[in-house]
Design a protein around this motif. Structure first.
Motif: not given
Lengths: 385, 385, 385
Positions: C177-185, C191-201, C208-211
Motif C-alpha cells: 500500500g505504500g507510505f502515504d497516509g496515516d502511519l501513526s500507532e 488492531v484486534r478488530a482488524a486482526a479479526q477481520r483478517w482471520r475471518d477472511e 491491512d494498514r492498521v496491522l
C-alpha cells in the motif's frame, strides 16, 4: 578531417542512421527574430521578456555550436551573426539543409498540432526521406465530436481509417489534466453521455477525462505503438501531474500494445524504471536532449540506468525552426558518444557492446515496434554539421 | 602562486564580485564545539547524536578544505585543530575574516529570524560592504497581528513601511504547511476572520493558510522580488510539500513581480523548469551548495539545465558561523569553475560565453532584479581562501 | 598484477571487508537460462518478452564484466558463453565461488521471502562467514494471524522470540500500500478488530494498514534496527508511494530505534536528507547498485550528498543467482573508488579522509548499529573477481 585515431565507436555514432520517432513539421513561412528566440524556449507560453534572450540558454548555445556549421559559420558565432546568416535563407531552404544534416532515415510525424508548419507530404518531400504519420488521439476525439452520430463508433471509425496509413498514435493527456486519477476504461454509456455534454457545449479543446480515457483504450486495441507526452513541455502542462508513475495502473492493464514515454524530464529515471517493469513500455528522451544542450550527456546517461537497452528510442521532437530537427540528432550523437566512451574507457562496457547499443537506440528498437524497414530505399544518409 | 597557464575563465571566476542575494547574520556571541558541529547540520532540529559529528559530512569536509586557509591552516586539517584555531578568535573577528574572504560586494539579509546573530547594521559594518534588508512576510504578519486594528490595513502599512528601505520580501510558507493546496488570493472578509481567530488564540507562529496566502499577494503588489524557501531546510519543513511544482497556479497568477526560488534541493531541475516557464521566475541553489561540499559541482551543473542564464542567482544562505557565508562563495566559485570548464573543454561553450554567464549569475541578474548598482562604492573585493 | 602505483585508497577499497546488511538466499536448485535472465530484471513480474534479454541491461553487462573473472572467463564474454560456463557448476558451487569473492565478513539475511533459495544455516555454511537473521514484520504478522489467540500478544510474543536471535527487522510496507497516509500507532482495540477481520477472511498476504502500522511500532519498541524497503523494487510496489518523504511523520515519532532506508532509487537524495534530519535514520543504496551497473558510480555519488558519513551503509540485496551477492560488492568497490578518487584528485577530500569514509560505509556503521564485532573470527576475507 576526422583524426585517424578516432575510435570505431565514435565513427559509428557519427554515421549511424537515426529513426526520429517523434517529430513535428518545420516552419512553412518566415518570421522575425523574436519568433525564433521564443522557439528556443519550450516552457513559456508568453513572449519572452524584454530583458531575456532565447540565445542565453543551453539550447541557444547549442544552436550556435552545432547549427552554425550547417550554415557555413564558425562555432559559437554571435547570436546576431547567426540570425543574419539564417535570414539569408527561407524556411524551406533551411529545412532542406538541416533535415539532410540530421542523418535521419525515417521521420515519424505527429500531425496533431501543425499550425504554421509543413504537413506530412511536404515534410517527406523536403527531407528526401520517408515521413510516417503518428495520429493524435485528442484530434481524433475532436473529429468524432464534429462528425455527429454515435460518438464511440465515430471515434473508432476515424481512428481506424487514419491509423491505417499511420505507424502509431499519441496522447497529450499530460496537457489535458495530467495522469493522476482514474485511468480505467469507462463504460460506453458514460462515454456517450460525456460526448453528448461536450457536443452540447460546442466542442472545442478536449478536457473531459472520460473521453480522454476512452481514447487511450481505443489506441490500445488498435495495437500500434501509443506515445505519451510525459514530463517537460510548456506550462499548460502541470509538470507534477505529468509524472509517469501515475500511469502505473494503466500500464498494468495495457496488454501488449507498445507504449512510448516521450521527453520524461525530470522523470527520466522513473520512466526507465517503467520500461524495465513492463514488457510493452519504452522510453525516449525526446525534447529534453535539445533543451539541455551541453547538459544533454548527463541526461542521456540517466536514460541508460534501469531501462533495458532494447526499450530505449530516439526522437528530436523538432517543431518550427528546422534547427531543432537537426540539433536533436547532433546532441544525441554527441551525448551518446560521451556517455558510452565513458563506459568503455572505464572498462565497464566493451566497445562492441557499445556499438550494438547505439544501433538499438538509433534505429533497431524503433524499426521493430513501428515495423519499419531498418534501411532506407533512398540511399545512405550523410549526417553533417 | 597561481599558475601562469590559468585560463581567463578560471581567473575571472576567482575574482568576480558576488551579490549574495540571500543570507542571514553571523553569530554574535561565542559558543562551544557542539554548537558549531550542530550548525553544520541543516536538517536536524535536535542536537546531534553522541556517535555523530558535524565534521563527518560534505559540509564538514568542505570547512576543513576551504575555510582552513582563511585561518592560516593547511587544507584538510583535523577537526580538533580546526576547532582550536577557530577558538582563538571571537565571532566578530571570524566574521571579519570570512566575510571579507567571500568576495561579496552586496549582502541581501533576511532579517526574519535573527536569534543569536548580528543585525543588519552590524552585518554591514563587519563585512565592510552594503547590506540590504529582505523582509520576511510571516514576521510582518506577526507584527500586524500584534498591532491591532484592521489586520489587512495593518499588514499593508507595516509591509510598505519596512519594504521602503528593503530590496525584497521572503516567504517561508514551505515551513508553514507547504505549497500544496489552494494558493489563490483570499477575499478580505476571510482574511479579517482568520486574523481575528489568530488574535483570539493569542497569536504566535503563523500557520493559517488564509493569512499566509494574503501575505503572498501583498508581496506581489509591492513589486519587489519575492523569495520563497523551496526544498531543503530543516525537518520542520515537509520536504515533499516544498516541491516548487505545487506553486504552478500561484505563478500563473503572479504577474510581473520577480519570484526567486531558493535552495531547491532535490527539486533544482523542477525549479529550473519554472524559471524557463515564467518570465518572472528565478532560481538560486542557495543553502544547497554549502551542504553538498564536494558534490556541489554536480548540483550547480543541474542548475544549468532548463533555467535560462538570465534567471539564475547566487546566494550562500549563511546563518551563524561565518564560515558558511564564505564557504558558499568558495564552493560556488569552485563548482562553477568545474562545470563551465567542462563545457568549454568539450567544445560545447566558448570561453567568452562562459565568462559572460559567470557574470550573469554572480551579480548581473541580481543587480537587475533588486535594482542594485553592479559595482560597489567601497572599492574592489578581494576573495581569499 | 596490481600496478605498483595503485593508490592507498584504491588498495584499501579493494581489500576492505564488507558487512552486507541486507541480503537474501542464493538459489538452491538449478534452472534454465530463462530463469537466469529474468533474475536480471528486478521490476518486471512477468516473464521477459521474447524480443528482450536480461543480458541487454546495465546489470547484464555488469555480470559479463565483473562475474566472468570469478568463473575464469574473460571480461565482456558473450552471454551464451557466460551461460554455458555457468551451467558447468551447480548453484551451490556457484554460491561458494561468488560469496567468497564478495569479500563480505558478515551477511544479514532477510528470511521473509525464501522461495527456492538457501535458508540461513545453509547460507552461513556456504559463505563460510557469519549469517545473521533479519526478521520480516509482515511474516511475523502472518504467523500471529495463524497462531490464534489475542493478536497483539501473539505478534509481540513471536517477534520477541524470533528477534532474540536476530539482528534487526524489516518492513515491506512499500509493497503493501505504500507510505502515504496515516502511519501513526493504532489503538489496540482497532488492531484486534482488524486482526479479526483478517482471520475471518482466511488470512493470506497482509494488506491491512492498521496491522501494518501496528507491526512498525512493535519493531520500534524492540529497538533493533528496522529496515524499510524504499523506492525501486518490482512493479507490485507503487514506486510513487515508496517515496521516503511520506515517512516524515513516522520518523518524527520513531524515537531512538535505528531506521534503515534500503535501495531508495530514485529517491536516494530524499533518503540522504532524512538521514541528515534524524539521528536514527540511515541510508543504503542496496539493490540499486547492482541494477545500475556502469551507472552505479553516479548513484553512489548521489548517496554521498546530504547523508552524514556515519549514516550510510552497504548491502547487495542479492537474491537468487549468487552473481548478485558478489556483484553488489564488486560494483560498490568500483563505484566508491571512482567517486572518492574524484573527490581526492579535485583536492576536495584528503586521501586519509576518503579511506576513513570507506571504512564507515563498508562496515563500521553497520557494526555499530547491529552490534556486530567489526572483525570476523574466521580469518581475513579475500575479495576476488
Amino acid at each position: 578531417m576526422t583524426p585517424v585515431t578516432q575510435s570505431a565507436l565514435a565513427q559509428h555514432i557519427r554515421q549511424v542512421a537515426l529513426i526520429d520517432q517523434h517529430v513535428h513539421g518545420c516552419w512553412s513561412t518566415g518570421g522575425d527574430r523574436r519568433r525564433f528566440e521564443n522557439a528556443l524556449n519550450e516552457a513559456n507560453t508568453e513572449p519572452l521578456a524584454d530583458f531575456d534572450s532565447g540565445f542565453d540558454t543551453q539550447v541557444g548555445f547549442a544552436v550556435r555550436n552545432h547549427c552554425a556549421a550547417v550554415l557555413g559559420l564558425p562555432k559559437h558565432v554571435e547570436p546576431q551573426q547567426y540570425w543574419e546568416r539564417r535570414s539569408q535563407f527561407n524556411e524551406t531552404e533551411l529545412a532542406r539543409l538541416f533535415l539532410a544534416a540530421a542523418g535521419v532515415s525515417n521521420w515519424l510525424v505527429d500531425t496533431g498540432f501543425a499550425e504554421g508548419v509543413t504537413d506530412l507530404a511536404e515534410f517527406g518531400e523536403i527531407s528526401g526521406r520517408r515521413a510516417y504519420e503518428v495520429v493524435r488521439l485528442e484530434q481524433v476525439a475532436e473529429q468524432a465530436a464534429q462528425a455527429g452520430g454515435d460518438y464511440p463508433s465515430a471515434f473508432e471509425e476515424i481512428l481506424n481509417r487514419r491509423a491505417a496509413g499511420a505507424v502509431g498514435t499519441k496522447s497529450i493527456m499530460a496537457y489535458r489534466g495530467g495522469f493522476d486519477g482514474d485511468l480505467s476504461e469507462p463504460p460506453t454509456t458514460e462515454v456517450r453521455a460525456a460526448a453528448q455534454r461536450w457536443r452540447d457545449e460546442g466542442g472545442g479543446r478536449l478536457h473531459d477525462r472520460v473521453l480522454l480515457r476512452f481514447g487511450l483504450y481505443q489506441a490500445l486495441r488498435l495495437g500500434k505503438p501509443l506515445q505519451f507526452h510525459v514530463g517537460f513541455g510548456d506550462r499548460d502542462c502541470d509538470l507534477r501531474k505529468a509524472n509517469p508513475l501515475y500511469l502505473l495502473d494503466f500500464l498494468r492493464n495495457s496488454g501488449h500494445t507498445p507504449i512510448v514515454l516521450l521527453h520524461c524530464y525530470p522523470y527520466e529515471r522513473e520512466a526507465g524504471y517503467l520500461a524495465q517493469a513492463f514488457n510493452n513500455v519504452y522510453v525516449d528522451g525526446g525534447l529534453t536532449v535539445n533543451h539541455l544542450g551541453a547538459r544533454a550527456p548527463a541526461f542521456i546517461a540517466r536514460l541508460l540506468e534501469l531501462a533495458p537497452f532494447r526499450k530505449i528510442l530516439y526522437s528530436s521532437d523538432g517543431f518550427g525552426p528546422a534547427e531543432l530537427h537537426f540539433l536533436g540528432a547532433a546532441l544525441w550523437r554527441n551525448g551518446i558518444d560521451r556517455v558510452l566512451h565513458g563506459f568503455v574507457e572505464a572498462g565497464d562496457w566493451s566497445e562492441a557492446d557499445a556499438i550494438r547499443v547505439v544501433d538499438l537506440i538509433a534505429h533497431h528498437n524503433a524499426a521493430r515496434i513501428y515495423r519499419l524497414a531498418s534501411g532506407d530505399p533512398r540511399g545512405p544518409i550523410s549526417p553533417g554539421g
